[in-house]
Scaffold this active site. Structure first.
Site, mmCIF file in Angstrom:
data_model
loop_
_atom_site.group_PDB
_atom_site.id
_atom_site.type_symbol
_atom_site.label_atom_id
_atom_site.label_comp_id
_atom_site.label_asym_id
_atom_site.label_seq_id
_atom_site.Cartn_x
_atom_site.Cartn_y
_atom_site.Cartn_z
ATOM 1 C CG HIS A 28 -1.673 -1.094 1.606
ATOM 2 N ND1 HIS A 28 -1.170 -2.223 2.196
ATOM 3 C CD2 HIS A 28 -3.003 -1.307 1.470
ATOM 4 C CE1 HIS A 28 -2.142 -3.095 2.396
ATOM 5 N NE2 HIS A 28 -3.271 -2.566 1.960
ATOM 6 C CG ASP A 46 -3.170 -9.795 2.905
ATOM 7 O OD1 ASP A 46 -2.579 -9.374 3.916
ATOM 8 O OD2 ASP A 46 -4.160 -9.223 2.407
ATOM 9 C CD GLU A 52 -6.932 -11.778 2.476
ATOM 10 O OE1 GLU A 52 -6.519 -10.842 1.771
ATOM 11 O OE2 GLU A 52 -7.020 -11.723 3.712
ATOM 12 C CG ASP A 89 1.887 -1.042 3.242
ATOM 13 O OD1 ASP A 89 1.000 -0.708 4.049
ATOM 14 O OD2 ASP A 89 1.731 -1.924 2.368
HETATM 15 C C1 XLS Z 1 -7.546 -6.844 4.331
HETATM 16 C C2 XLS Z 1 -7.064 -7.034 2.980
HETATM 17 C C3 XLS Z 1 -5.906 -6.139 2.608
HETATM 18 C C4 XLS Z 1 -5.732 -6.087 1.126
HETATM 19 C C5 XLS Z 1 -4.907 -4.952 0.645
HETATM 20 O O1 XLS Z 1 -8.222 -7.681 4.900
HETATM 21 O O2 XLS Z 1 -6.742 -8.374 2.789
HETATM 22 O O3 XLS Z 1 -4.748 -6.554 3.247
HETATM 23 O O4 XLS Z 1 -5.169 -7.261 0.642
HETATM 24 O O5 XLS Z 1 -5.420 -3.737 1.036
HETATM 25 NI NI NI Z 2 -5.709 -9.163 1.130
HETATM 26 NI NI NI Z 3 -7.547 -9.727 4.411
#
Ligand code: XLS
Ligand code: NI
Ligand code: NI
Length: 449
Positions: A102, A341, A269, A105
Site C-alpha cells: 500500500h 497477505d 483471499e 506502508d
Molecule cells: C484486508 C485485505 C488487505 C488487502 C490490501 O483484509 O486483505 O490486506 O489485501 O489492502
Molecule cells: Ni488481502
Molecule cells: Ni484480508
C-alpha cells in the site's frame, strides 16, 4: 551489492528426505517443471510489505511483540528507507520475485498530501534502484484508503465529499507509482467501503460514488498509459459491518451493474472466503466461471475464529483445491500471483519466524500444485464431472442446452414417464469416495515428491 541485513542465510531447498530442522523448502523448487511450467511461473509468489516489514503483531488486547532487525532506526524516514534495503534482501533470501504494498506502508504521512507524496517518492526512488539491480518488482500495489482517520466512514463511499476528493487525489499518485515501478496489477480492497448501519446510509448513492471513483482510476490510467490489470479484492465484513464487495459473486454483480466488468478482475483471499461463508475454492471457481480470476491473496482463516487472522497457509487440502482450479484455468490470472497477505502469530515474534511463515506458505502451495498436477494428469476430476453431465451431450439434454425446446416440449417428453424411470436416470455421486480420493492423492503424491 546487498549486505547481510537479516541474521539468516538464503533459504535452501532441502527436500523431503532431509532433516526437518532449520529453514529450508521441502517442496518448493523454483525451476522444477510441473505440468509444463516451472513452479515459480505457476505460483508467482509475492511478499506483502505491510505484514512483513510494518506489522508489529498487535491485537485488540495488546501491543506489538515483534522484534525486527530494523528496530534500531527511530527516525520515521530513516526507518522507511532502511526497511526497503531489508525488504529486498528478504525477497532475495527467500527466492521470491514479487512484492505488494500500500502507499502508506512505505513512508510516513506529512501534514499535506503534497508532503506525504514527497516522503513517498523518496522511498519509491530507493525501491526503483533496487528493482533495477535485482529484477524483483511489484505484483501489485494499492492505496490505503482506510487507515487514516479521515476515512472513518469510507473513501469512495464516504458521505463527505472532501474525503472523496482526497481519496481520488491520493489514488492518483498511487497509480503514478504503479506506472513508475511497473506493477503488474493494481488492487482495490474496499477497506471501509461499506456501512455500519443502514438507518443513516444511502446505499445506492454510496455504490454510485464507489463506481465513479473506479471509473476515474480507469480514465486516469488511460491518460498516463498505465498498463496494469485492475483488481478488486472482495471481503464480507471487518472493518465495516457490511462491506459492499462482500464476495466474488457480489463484486461481479456490482461491476456488471456499473459496466466495469471488462476492466476489472478479482483478487481473492482465503480468509475472506471463509468469512463470507465460502471455501477458498468456491471463490476461485465463481471468478473463473465469470472469466474474472485475477490474482490470489494467500492466507487462511481459522474455523474457530470469526475474523481475518491472516495466517500463513498450511492447509494442504485447501491449497490442493485452489491449485487444482489454477491448473484447470491454466494460470492464476493474466498477471496474477500468490501474495502472502499473511503474518506470523503474535507469539512467533522473531525475524526468523517471518522466513518460517513464508516457507510454510510456499511449501503448502508448491505441495498443492504437485497434488493438483497429479489429479489433472490422471484426469480424476475432469472425467468424473463430464460423466456427471453427459446426459446433456445428446437427446433432450442437448436440446435443452441449444435452446430448441421450451416448457411445452418438456411436458410432452415427461408427461407419461413413470417416476421410477426418471429416478433410474440419476446416479450416486459417491461423494465419500471422491473425498477419499483427494485425501489419497495428497498422501501418495507428497509421499513420492
Ligand atoms: C484486508 C485485505 C488487505 C488487502 C490490501 O483484509 O486483505 O490486506 O489485501 O489492502
Ligand atoms: Ni488481502
Ligand atoms: Ni484480508
Amino acid at each position: 551489492m546487498m549486505t547481510d541485513l537479516w541474521n539468516t542465510d538464503a533459504v535452501p531447498f532441502v527436500g523431503t528426505e532431509s532433516s526437518r530442522q532449520g529453514l529450508g523448502f521441502r517442496y518448493y523448487q523454483a525451476d522444477r517443471v510441473v505440468a509444463g511450467k516451472p513452479m515459480k511461473d505457476w505460483l508467482r509468489f509475492a511478499v506483502a510489505y505491510w505484514h512483513t516489514f510494518d506489522q508489529r503483531l498487535v491485537d485488540p488486547f495488546g501491543e506489538g511483540t515483534a522484534t525486527r532487525p530494523f528496530d534500531k532506526y527511530t527516525d520515521p524516514m530513516s526507518l522507511a528507507l532502511a526497511k526497503v534495503d531489508y525488504s529486498f534482501e528478504f525477497y532475495q533470501k527467500l527466492g521470491v520475485d514479487f512484492f505488494c504494498f500500500h502507499d502508506r506502508d512505505l513512508a510516513p504521512e506529512g501534514d499535506t498530501l503534497r508532503q506525504t507524496n514527497a516522503n513517498l517518492d523518496r522511498v519509491v526512488d530507493q525501491i526503483e534502484g533496487l528493482q533495477k539491480s535485482t529484477g524483483i518488482s511489484p505484483l501489485w500495489n494499492t492505496s490505503s484508503l482506510f487507515t487514516n482517520a479521515r476515512f472513518l466512514a469510507g473513501a469512495g463511499t464516504s458521505p463527505y465529499a472532501d474525503v472523496f476528493a482526497y481519496s481520488g487525489a491520493q489514488l492518483k499518485h498511487s497509480l503514478e507509482i504503479a506506472k513508475r515501478l511497473g506493477s503488474q496489477n493494481y488492487v482495490f480492497w474496499g477497506g471501509r467501503e461499506g456501512y455500519e448501519n443502514l438507518w443513516n446510509t444511502d446505499l445506492r448513492r454510496e455504490q454510485d460514488h464507489m463506481a465513479k471513483l473506479l471509473q476515474m482510476a480507469l480514465d486516469y490510467s488511460r491518460e498516463i498509459d498505465l498498463d496494469v490489470q485492475f483488481l478488486i479484492e472482495p471481503k464480507p465484513k471487518e472493518p465495516t459491518t457490511h462491506q459492499y464487495d462482500f464476495d466474488a459473486a457480489t463484486t461481479i454483480a456490482f461491476l456488471k451493474t456499473y459496466g466495469l466488468d471488462d476492466s476489472f478482475k478479482l483478487n481473492l483471499e482465503g480468509n475472506h472466503a471463509n468469512l463470507a461463508g465460502h471455501t477458498y475454492q468456491h471463490e476461485v471457481r465463481v471468478a473463473r466461471a465469470a472469466g474474472m480470476l485475477g490474482s490470489l491473496d494467500a492466507n487462511q482463516g481459522d474455523k474457530l475464529l470469526g475474523w481475518d487472522i491472516d495466517e500463513f497457509p498450511s492447509d494442504l487440502y485447501e491449497s490442493t483445491a485452489v491449485m487444482w482450479e489454477i491448473l484447470d484455468e491454466g494460470e492464476i490470472g493474466p498477471r496474477g500471483g500468490l501474495n502472502f497477505d499473511s503474518k506470523p502469530r503474535r507469539t512467533s515474534f522473531t525475524a526468523e519466524d517471518l522466513f518460517q511463515g513464508h516457507i510454510v506458505g510456499m511449501d503448502t502451495y508448491a505441495a498443492g500444485l504437485l497434488v493438483a498436477a497429479k489429479l489433472h494428469e490422471d484426469n480424476v476430476i475432469g472425467s468424473m464431472v463430464s460423466e456427471r453431465y453427459s446426459s446433456y451431450d445428446s437427446g433432450i439434454g442437448s436440446e435443452i442446452e441449444n435452446g430448441s425446446v421450451g416448457l411445452t416440449e418438456l411436458e410432452s417428453y415427461s408427461l407419461d414417464v413413470p417416476q421410477s424411470e426418471i429416478i433410474a436416470k440419476t446416479q450416486s455421486d459417491r461423494l465419500e469416495a471422491v473425498k477419499a480420493t483427494i485425501g489419497n492423492y495428497i498422501v501418495d503424491t507428497l509421499g513420492r515428491a
